[in-house]
Design an enzyme around this catalytic site. Sequence first.
Site, PDB file in Angstrom:
ATOM      1  N   ALA A  64       0.710  -0.998  -0.092  1.00  0.00           N
ATOM      2  CA  ALA A  64      -0.095  -0.160  -0.013  1.00  0.00           C
ATOM      3  C   ALA A  64       0.885   1.152  -0.509  1.00  0.00           C
ATOM      4  CB  ALA A  64      -0.741  -0.014   1.331  1.00  0.00           C
ATOM      5  N   PHE A 105       3.998   4.281  -0.972  1.00  0.00           N
ATOM      6  CA  PHE A 105       4.574   4.321  -2.638  1.00  0.00           C
ATOM      7  C   PHE A 105       4.974   3.283  -3.502  1.00  0.00           C
ATOM      8  CE2 PHE A 105       8.421   7.027  -4.893  1.00  0.00           C
ATOM      9  CZ  PHE A 105       7.619   6.943  -5.095  1.00  0.00           C
ATOM     10  N   GLY A 146       5.437   0.151  -3.704  1.00  0.00           N
ATOM     11  CA  GLY A 146       3.919  -0.935  -3.482  1.00  0.00           C
ATOM     12  C   GLY A 146       2.683  -0.856  -4.919  1.00  0.00           C
ATOM     13  N   VAL A 154       3.974  -7.421   9.187  1.00  0.00           N
ATOM     14  CA  VAL A 154       5.378  -8.825   9.163  1.00  0.00           C
ATOM     15  C   VAL A 154       5.933  -9.023   9.959  1.00  0.00           C
ATOM     16  CG1 VAL A 154       5.867  -8.058   6.433  1.00  0.00           C
ATOM     17  CG2 VAL A 154       7.038  -6.807   8.195  1.00  0.00           C
ATOM     18  N   GLU A 163      10.805   0.140   7.535  1.00  0.00           N
ATOM     19  CA  GLU A 163      10.670   1.114   8.187  1.00  0.00           C
ATOM     20  C   GLU A 163      11.789   2.086   7.391  1.00  0.00           C
ATOM     21  OE1 GLU A 163       9.025   2.556  10.505  1.00  0.00           O
ATOM     22  OE2 GLU A 163       7.743   1.310  10.991  1.00  0.00           O
ATOM     23  N   THR A 164      12.139   3.128   6.734  1.00  0.00           N
ATOM     24  CA  THR A 164      12.548   3.686   5.962  1.00  0.00           C
ATOM     25  C   THR A 164      13.572   4.519   5.419  1.00  0.00           C
ATOM     26  OG1 THR A 164      10.366   4.708   4.806  1.00  0.00           O
ATOM     27  CG2 THR A 164      10.892   2.533   4.026  1.00  0.00           C
ATOM     28  N   TYR A 206      19.226   1.935   9.247  1.00  0.00           N
ATOM     29  CA  TYR A 206      18.263   1.359   8.508  1.00  0.00           C
ATOM     30  C   TYR A 206      19.394   0.843   7.564  1.00  0.00           C
ATOM     31  CZ  TYR A 206      16.173   1.736   4.288  1.00  0.00           C
ATOM     32  OH  TYR A 206      15.975   1.808   2.347  1.00  0.00           O
ATOM     33  N   LYS A 257      18.652  -3.292   6.176  1.00  0.00           N
ATOM     34  CA  LYS A 257      18.621  -3.085   4.831  1.00  0.00           C
ATOM     35  C   LYS A 257      19.395  -4.663   3.853  1.00  0.00           C
ATOM     36  CE  LYS A 257      15.704  -2.034   2.137  1.00  0.00           C
ATOM     37  NZ  LYS A 257      14.020  -2.468   2.407  1.00  0.00           N
ATOM     38  N   ARG A 313      23.240  12.766  -4.494  1.00  0.00           N
ATOM     39  CA  ARG A 313      22.059  11.436  -4.840  1.00  0.00           C
ATOM     40  C   ARG A 313      21.918  10.717  -6.145  1.00  0.00           C
ATOM     41  NH1 ARG A 313      23.715  11.725  -0.416  1.00  0.00           N
ATOM     42  NH2 ARG A 313      23.406  11.625   1.323  1.00  0.00           N
TER      43      ARG A 313
HETATM   44  N1  LIG Z   1      11.491   4.881  -1.346  1.00  0.00           N
HETATM   45  C1  LIG Z   1      13.211   4.914  -1.663  1.00  0.00           C
HETATM   46  O1  LIG Z   1      13.905   6.420  -2.315  1.00  0.00           O
HETATM   47  C2  LIG Z   1      13.854   3.588  -1.487  1.00  0.00           C
HETATM   48  C3  LIG Z   1      15.062   3.738  -1.815  1.00  0.00           C
HETATM   49  C4  LIG Z   1      16.004   2.151  -1.133  1.00  0.00           C
HETATM   50  C5  LIG Z   1      14.920   1.039  -1.134  1.00  0.00           C
HETATM   51  N2  LIG Z   1      13.271   1.431  -0.850  1.00  0.00           N
HETATM   52  C6  LIG Z   1      13.121   0.048  -0.032  1.00  0.00           C
HETATM   53  O2  LIG Z   1      11.747   0.101  -0.733  1.00  0.00           O
HETATM   54  C7  LIG Z   1      10.803  -0.910   0.007  1.00  0.00           C
HETATM   55  C8  LIG Z   1       9.638   0.565  -0.477  1.00  0.00           C
HETATM   56  O3  LIG Z   1       9.617   1.350  -0.113  1.00  0.00           O
HETATM   57  P1  LIG Z   1       7.983   2.902   0.205  1.00  0.00           P
HETATM   58  O4  LIG Z   1       9.678   4.222  -0.836  1.00  0.00           O
HETATM   59  O5  LIG Z   1       7.137   2.110  -1.330  1.00  0.00           O
HETATM   60  O6  LIG Z   1       8.268   2.916   1.257  1.00  0.00           O
HETATM   61  P2  LIG Z   1       6.410   3.573   2.427  1.00  0.00           P
HETATM   62  O7  LIG Z   1       7.403   4.079   3.149  1.00  0.00           O
HETATM   63  O8  LIG Z   1       5.545   4.631   0.987  1.00  0.00           O
HETATM   64  O9  LIG Z   1       6.178   1.981   1.957  1.00  0.00           O
HETATM   65  C9  LIG Z   1       6.199   1.168   2.894  1.00  0.00           C
HETATM   66  C10 LIG Z   1       5.272   0.375   3.612  1.00  0.00           C
HETATM   67  O10 LIG Z   1       4.688  -0.229   3.935  1.00  0.00           O
HETATM   68  C11 LIG Z   1       4.055  -0.457   4.921  1.00  0.00           C
HETATM   69  N3  LIG Z   1       4.589  -0.557   5.897  1.00  0.00           N
HETATM   70  C12 LIG Z   1       5.628  -0.125   6.861  1.00  0.00           C
HETATM   71  N4  LIG Z   1       6.375  -1.384   8.087  1.00  0.00           N
HETATM   72  C13 LIG Z   1       4.795  -2.190   8.019  1.00  0.00           C
HETATM   73  C14 LIG Z   1       4.669  -4.126   8.940  1.00  0.00           C
HETATM   74  N5  LIG Z   1       5.379  -3.900   9.971  1.00  0.00           N
HETATM   75  N6  LIG Z   1       4.348  -4.684   7.895  1.00  0.00           N
HETATM   76  C15 LIG Z   1       3.308  -4.150   6.845  1.00  0.00           C
HETATM   77  N7  LIG Z   1       3.505  -3.272   6.246  1.00  0.00           N
HETATM   78  C16 LIG Z   1       4.649  -2.146   6.366  1.00  0.00           C
HETATM   79  C17 LIG Z   1       3.914   0.671   5.766  1.00  0.00           C
HETATM   80  O11 LIG Z   1       2.766   0.506   5.758  1.00  0.00           O
HETATM   81  C18 LIG Z   1       3.632   1.590   3.662  1.00  0.00           C
HETATM   82  O12 LIG Z   1       2.391   1.090   3.065  1.00  0.00           O
HETATM   83  C19 LIG Z   1      11.407  -0.475   1.743  1.00  0.00           C
HETATM   84  O13 LIG Z   1      11.453  -1.555   1.537  1.00  0.00           O
HETATM   85  C20 LIG Z   1      11.870   0.646   1.158  1.00  0.00           C
HETATM   86  O14 LIG Z   1      13.421   0.468   1.618  1.00  0.00           O
HETATM   87  C21 LIG Z   1      13.284   2.176  -0.747  1.00  0.00           C
END
Ligand SMILES: NC(=O)c1ccc[n+]([C@@H]2O[C@H](COP(=O)([O-])OP(=O)(O)OC[C@H]3O[C@@H](n4cnc5c(N)ncnc54)[C@H](O)[C@@H]3O)[C@@H](O)[C@H]2O)c1
Length: 382
Positions: free
Chosen positions: A10, A12, A14, A61, A83-84, A193, A197, A261
């Site tokens: 749900a 970004f 995803g 999770v 968590e990000t 963080y 990862k 970046r």
């Molecule tokens: N956006 C970026 O720039 C970026 C860069 C590198 C890696 N990532 C990785 O990509 C993935 C997605 O990132 P995003 O930007 O979509 O983040 P986001 O925060 O928009 O989405 C993360 C989702 O995970 C859900 N979530 C959090 N804790 C949870 C739990 N315990 N159980 C189930 N759901 C849970 C949140 O509700 C959220 O919908 C993450 O693993 C992040 O580490 C993102």
Amino acid sequence: MKNVLITGGAGFIGSHLARLLLARGFKVRILDSLSPQIHGAVPTGLQWLSDPGIEFIRGSVTRRADVEQALDGAELLVHLAAETGTGQSMYQIARYNEVNSQGTALIFDVLANAGTRSLERVVLASSRSIYGEGAYQCTAPTCPSGGARQFPTSRLPAALAEHAWEPTCPHCGAPLRMLPTREDDRIQPASIYAATKYAQEDLVRIGCESLGLGHAILRLQNVYGEGQSLNNPYTGILSIFSTRVRRGLELTAFEDGLESRDFVHVSDVVQAMLLALTSESPANAAINVGSGVPTSVLEVASQLTIALGGTPAIRITGEYRVGDIRHNVADISRLRSILGYAPQVDLAEGLRRFCQWVLQQPLPEDQLGRANAELKARKLMG
Ligand SMILES: NC(=O)c1ccc[n+]([C@@H]2O[C@H](COP(=O)([O-])OP(=O)(O)OC[C@H]3O[C@@H](n4cnc5c(N)ncnc54)[C@H](O)[C@@H]3O)[C@@H](O)[C@H]2O)c1
């Protein structure tokens, strides 16, 4: 078509991936806790989850029963739940470890102990943060390193306090020049963080090998685009800046603003994920997913302001956060050679799409001061 489970679906990335997979005929199941930090206390804008092609499980999770329910019948798994926030991870250490590391461990614990298993392949959203400062080179003609690749350790608070921003050569002390970081370069996480990862990567790689599953570990760079959380003050530089521009507030850049970046648009990221899910044989490798182009914070702040119809007003604060890296750009040769993909959306086009979307959203509170105060109170920002 196959059943795909997206944890964190749900969020970004995803939400973009789910819609792409639906359009390609996959059956999509999402496991997401709808974390209030990301979705707000009362989640909004999630009507798309009621699409008949989506099965939505609100759960975590970190809860075994939720993970068992979500994995039941899934053939492909994209693990995004996490968590990000890099800065936040430095003081919410147990929480980051629980969700990111332990959550991934629980998935494999459930898989390893399931009587029957439908799962074939796992795609993990890892992060470039695991490289720490990444790859550099000393170009000083007399340097004993002879221009070899170098991997400086994270900058120490004492050096940052002196405004010594650039990593320096351990052999001759000259400032180093950034190189595109490759997947087989040194791994040295500089934040909690990043450490979580990297723990996810090991769990996925070892877990998949032992269970006979295919895998792909995608090391995402700075992902941006329509739909990114505008509420989360702990991550997403473009979200934070866009709110401040819309509120008529000045933009502030840490350090000297020249830190860089690799910004990659979300549509390119989800295309790479689709290829990692559908390639004839699994990649079974780590693959950088970025644009391959470095952009300074000053430059992106300026381009963003203009794209939002404003006049750039950026103050260099000279402040810094412990755990931040100085520069980053990905070597994307593997993205091209293994997944056969080249990014399609350049920064100008990506910012145009992002700003068009932002201007249709409710105006969020500016929470940057609060997030910075939390870091300063713990001496994680100077
Ligand atoms: N956006 C970026 O720039 C970026 C860069 C590198 C890696 N990532 C990785 O990509 C993935 C997605 O990132 P995003 O930007 O979509 O983040 P986001 O925060 O928009 O989405 C993360 C989702 O995970 C859900 N979530 C959090 N804790 C949870 C739990 N315990 N159980 C189930 N759901 C849970 C949140 O509700 C959220 O919908 C993450 O693993 C992040 O580490 C993102």
